[in-house]
Design an enzyme around this catalytic site. Structure first.
Site, short mmCIF file in Angstrom:
data_model
loop_
_atom_site.label_atom_id
_atom_site.label_comp_id
_atom_site.label_asym_id
_atom_site.label_seq_id
_atom_site.Cartn_x
_atom_site.Cartn_y
_atom_site.Cartn_z
N CYS A 72 108.61 -8.13 -59.40
CA CYS A 72 108.06 -8.72 -58.18
C CYS A 72 109.00 -9.82 -57.67
O CYS A 72 109.30 -10.78 -58.41
CB CYS A 72 106.69 -9.30 -58.51
N CYS A 195 111.57 -7.15 -51.43
CA CYS A 195 110.17 -6.97 -51.79
C CYS A 195 110.01 -5.59 -52.42
O CYS A 195 110.63 -4.62 -51.96
CB CYS A 195 109.29 -7.07 -50.53
N1 DGL Z 1 105.48 -7.53 -55.33
C1 DGL Z 1 105.60 -8.43 -54.20
C2 DGL Z 1 107.07 -8.78 -53.96
O1 DGL Z 1 107.98 -8.06 -54.33
C3 DGL Z 1 105.01 -7.83 -52.96
C4 DGL Z 1 103.52 -7.68 -53.00
C5 DGL Z 1 102.80 -9.01 -53.14
O2 DGL Z 1 102.83 -9.82 -52.19
O3 DGL Z 1 102.22 -9.22 -54.20
O4 DGL Z 1 107.33 -9.80 -53.37
#
Ligand code: DGL
Length: 277
Positions: A72, A195
């Site tokens: 993430c 993301c």
């Molecule tokens: N996994 C998050 C990221 O890569 C995107 C989804 C979220 O906001 O939890 O920033």
């Protein structure tokens, strides 16, 4: 299973990274942990992201992971430095086990800053990732001659997550790309999709951006970085049976099609406790 590689994300988006890691290391044991119950992280206050991420690390360590990849971006940019510098050394002193945590931001930045010369890197990410300032800071350390222009895509991860139609996603992507190009007044040389969810709309970004822009593929960059890391740290090169498990803090049955979209097929998720804020 001792010596597994843990992969953590706020939800299912990290499966895009997990997929690349499993393809690159088919013989390794992996445990995926998605905190779907608390997702999305992208708009949460930093202290909550930090607490949730630490809780997730505890969960993965308790399951036998010695190395964890935070897939993430939001968790990587908010929590990773603190985890590496403050938390892991204490943890290591207390129980004498060598563990480490790495993220997706640095491998992506390393790939984006290869080469020489100037130019602009555009970063598309969640609001929390943009506000952390980690991408411009780390890019600036490696290549001070490069400019960085960030664009928060407030609604994009959520729209992908709820399975929005392509037309809606195209509208969002066109809007975010248009905002960034409007501010820049010219095309960036390189684009980071910062993301977990954006690889699923990479084609929409490519279509909205001027031709010839180099797009960094974060899952592939992370797999390459992990290869280098394991070569330098054979102490983490332990378990090799190709075992896989997938844990989630909980999601409704209707969310299963999302897994198929992120992974390319269904997965036997087990419901797991924690982390709590
Ligand atoms: N996994 C998050 C990221 O890569 C995107 C989804 C979220 O906001 O939890 O920033």
């Amino acid at each position: 299973m001792e010596g597994m590689i843990g992969v953590f994300d706020s939800g299912f988006g990290g499966l895009t990274v997990h997929r690349a890691l499993v393809d690159a290391f088919p013989e390794r044991d992996f445990l995926y942990f998605g905190d779907n119950r608390n997702a999305p992280y992208g708009g949460r206050p930093p202290i909550e992201v930090l607490n949730l991420t630490c809780g997730a690390m505890e969960r993965l360590f308790a399951e036998g992971c010695t190395l964890v990849v935070i897939a993430c971006n939001t968790a990587s940019v908010v929590a990773l430095r603190w985890i590496q510098q403050q938390w892991l050394p204490v943890r290591r002193r207390e129980d004498g086990v060598a563990r480490n945590v790495i993220g997706v931001a640095v491998p992506t930045i390393e790939e984006a800053t290869e080469g020489e010369g100037g130019g602009v890197i555009a970063v598309f990410a969640t609001r929390r990732t943009v506000e952390s300032g980690v991408y411009p800071l780390e890019i600036g350390k490696r290549r001070p001659g490069l400019a960085v222009e960030q664009q928060a895509c407030e609604e994009l991860a959520g729209a992908i997550e709820r399975g929005a139609a392509r037309g809606e996603l195209r509208g969002l992507v066109d809007g975010y790309v248009g905002e960034l190009l409007g501010r820049l007044g010219k095309a960036p040389e390189t684009v980071i999709l910062g993301c977990t969810h954006y690889p699923l709309v990479a084609d929409l970004f490519a279509a909205a951006l001027p031709a010839g822009v180099r797009m960094i593929h974060q899952p592939a960059a992370t797999a390459r970085a992990l290869k280098g890391y394991l070569a330098r740290h054979p102490e983490y090169d332990a378990s090799c049976g190709g075992a896989r498990r997938w844990l989630s803090t909980g999601f409704p049955a209707e969310a299963m099609p999302l897994v198929e979209r992120f992974w390319g097929g269904g997965l036997p998720f087990e419901v797991s406790a924690g982390p709590g804020v």
